[in-house]
Scaffold this motif. Structure first.
Motif: not given
Length: 505
Positions: A467-475
């Motif tokens: 749902g964001l510009f990157l997956p949560g784990d990558q952020i």
């Protein structure tokens, strides 16, 4: 003339001998008054014995090892412990609560670091060491018996508060031996913590939840079945109890000269000559230079770097331990506590070999500072690959995660050694004790923030997988890398000032 009142040698001789005789009597009196001083006894023993005090060094090594084990053994099973304490309403909240358990120890250590140093300077190193090890025995055991989240928080915080061994043990290691062996004594403190990086995760990973892992040895009805995280804590507490017994043979190194006779002698000596005035002037000079340490930008820039990379390393350890055992549906690796313990133990052993066998050659040919920036850059690039490891399974994953963890810790060791060298070369030898005290206090503050911040960030990332510009784990790993980027930027001017001794070399 045989001599007499005209100043002949016969009349002058008694007057010339009088100061020497008075000094000899004063020396005899001082020895007699200070016979009961343990510090004087150790000092005299060190002067008479040219060899390395192997037995005392062994005791120091064992004490440091057992004091470091509670920190390193926690991470392999922390995720599962928080889950079983049922404080988290959702699985994604486990990281949030786990972060505060990791942070409370460092918070307690930050609060008590200076008071413990004052205690050790007034009452002795040995009482401080014994109380610290006893706190490991008591509160580490209680932590393993925790039945609620708040019991785990309180016992962990009290352990950090009462285990004030970090500063005093370094002072003790340098005082229990001759000057030429001081570097070896202090290096034992560092090497024992490196060994704890190997033994601690292995104890935590292999001994947690023993009734599930070894049902033939431990039943669900036994104390180790009812308290699944008690066994690793119990083993460490037994080791700590053994090292506490070894403390019986540790000699006290602090000088106790509060005797009235000694004070009278010192007062007479102060009146007898100007040597005491010189000493007092030197002391005042040291006091002035101590106040100027915070204005020494060469020192403070090195301390800031050390704090930032300590924040990064502690946050990385917390995030890695949580991420590795979390479920695949949250883009974790679904490893067991045993797997995480193995990875951390292998990387810890690899770093130990690197520090002993590889880094000395690296330092010899490139110097200790030049590898700093390349290590930081390579660490950033390596960490950027972590989120993509969730696409691997089986032996491929385990081999790759072991290699990545080993390389990451080698880069971290290179940076930490460089930061320590920068700090110590930025000040004179007389200022290094105070400078390291400032560094340890600030570093402990950053390390107290790191696990809590990492836990909160990890929990947020698991709730925002998409749902964001990157997956949560990558952020998550991007944010962790940003700390390293900030540290790397601060190695350049005008933020960083290389010590004069390093500039000339």
């Amino acid at each position: 003339m045989a001599g007499g009142e005209d100043g002949s040698p016969a009349s002058a001789a008694p007057l010339l001998l009088l100061p020497a005789a008075r000094e000899e009597r004063s020396r005899r009196r001082r020895r007699r008054c200070r016979e009961g001083c343990p510090g004087c006894r150790v000092e005299e023993a060190s002067k008479s014995r040219a060899g390395v005090p192997y037995l005392n060094f062994f005791y120091i090594w064992v004490v440091c090892l057992t004091a470091a084990l509670p920190i390193q053994s926690l991470f392999p099973y922390l995720y599962f412990m928080i889950r079983d304490l049922k404080i988290a309403k959702e699985e994604q909240d486990i990281g949030f609560y786990a972060g505060f358990v990791g942070a409370t120890y460092f918070l307690g250590r930050t609060i008590s670091a200076v008071p413990w140093g004052m205690f050790a300077d007034k009452y002795g190193r040995k009482p401080c060491i014994v109380i610290s090890i006893l706190s490991v025995v008591v509160f580490n055991t209680l932590f393993g018996l925790s039945t609620t989240y708040w019991m785990a928080i309180v016992t962990r915080g009290l352990l950090g508060l009462l285990c004030g061994i970090l500063g005093p043990i370094k002072a003790y290691a340098s005082e229990v031996c001759r000057k030429e062996h001081q570097a070896l004594g202090i290096s034992l403190v560092t090497s024992s913590r490196a060994i704890a990086l190997v033994i601690g995760p292995a104890i935590g990973g292999f001994l947690a939840q023993p009734a599930k892992k070894y049902p033939n040895l431990f039943s669900e009805e036994s104390i180790f079945g009812r308290f699944p995280y008690f066994l690793p804590c119990f083993v460490i507490s037994v080791l700590a109890a053994g090292s506490c017994i070894a403390c019986i043979w540790l000699p006290e190194t602090l000088h106790f000269h509060s005797d009235d006779k000694v004070e009278a002698i010192d007062e007479l000596e102060a009146q007898a000559g100007d040597s005491n005035l010189d000493a007092r002037m030197a002391k005042e000079s040291r006091g002035e230079s101590t106040k100027s340490l915070l204005k020494n930008w060469q020192l403070m820039s090195a301390v800031i770097l050390y704090c930032i990379f300590s924040l990064h390393d502690t946050a990385y350890l917390e995030i890695f331990s949580l991420w590795a055992v979390s479920s695949r549906k949250f883009r974790g690796l679904s490893l067991t506590s045993q797997d995480v313990g193995t990875v951390l133990a292998v990387s810890g052993f690899g770093v130990l070999v690197y520090q002993l066998a590889i880094y000395p050659f690296l330092s010899k040919y490139f110097g200790p500072i030049k590898p700093f920036r390349p290590a930081a850059v390579l660490s950033i690039l390596l960490l950027a690959t972590y989120p993509f490891m969730t696409n691997l399974h089986g032996p491929e994953l385990k081999i790759l995660i072991n290699i990545a963890s080993l390389l990451k810790n080698m880069f971290a060791a290179t940076i930490t050694i460089a930061c320590n060298i920068l700090q110590n070369t930025a000040v004179t030898q007389e200022q290094r004790g105070v400078a390291n005290g400032i560094s340890v206090t600030l570093m402990s503050m950053f390390k107290a923030v790191a696990p809590a911040a990492a836990g909160i960030l990890f929990s947020w990332a698991q709730k925002h997988i998409s749902g964001l510009f990157l997956p949560g784990d990558q952020i998550l790993f991007l944010m962790l890398n940003m700390v390293s980027v900030i540290g790397l930027v601060l190695t350049f001017k005008p933020f960083f000032s290389l010590p004069n001794a390093m500039s000339r070399s």
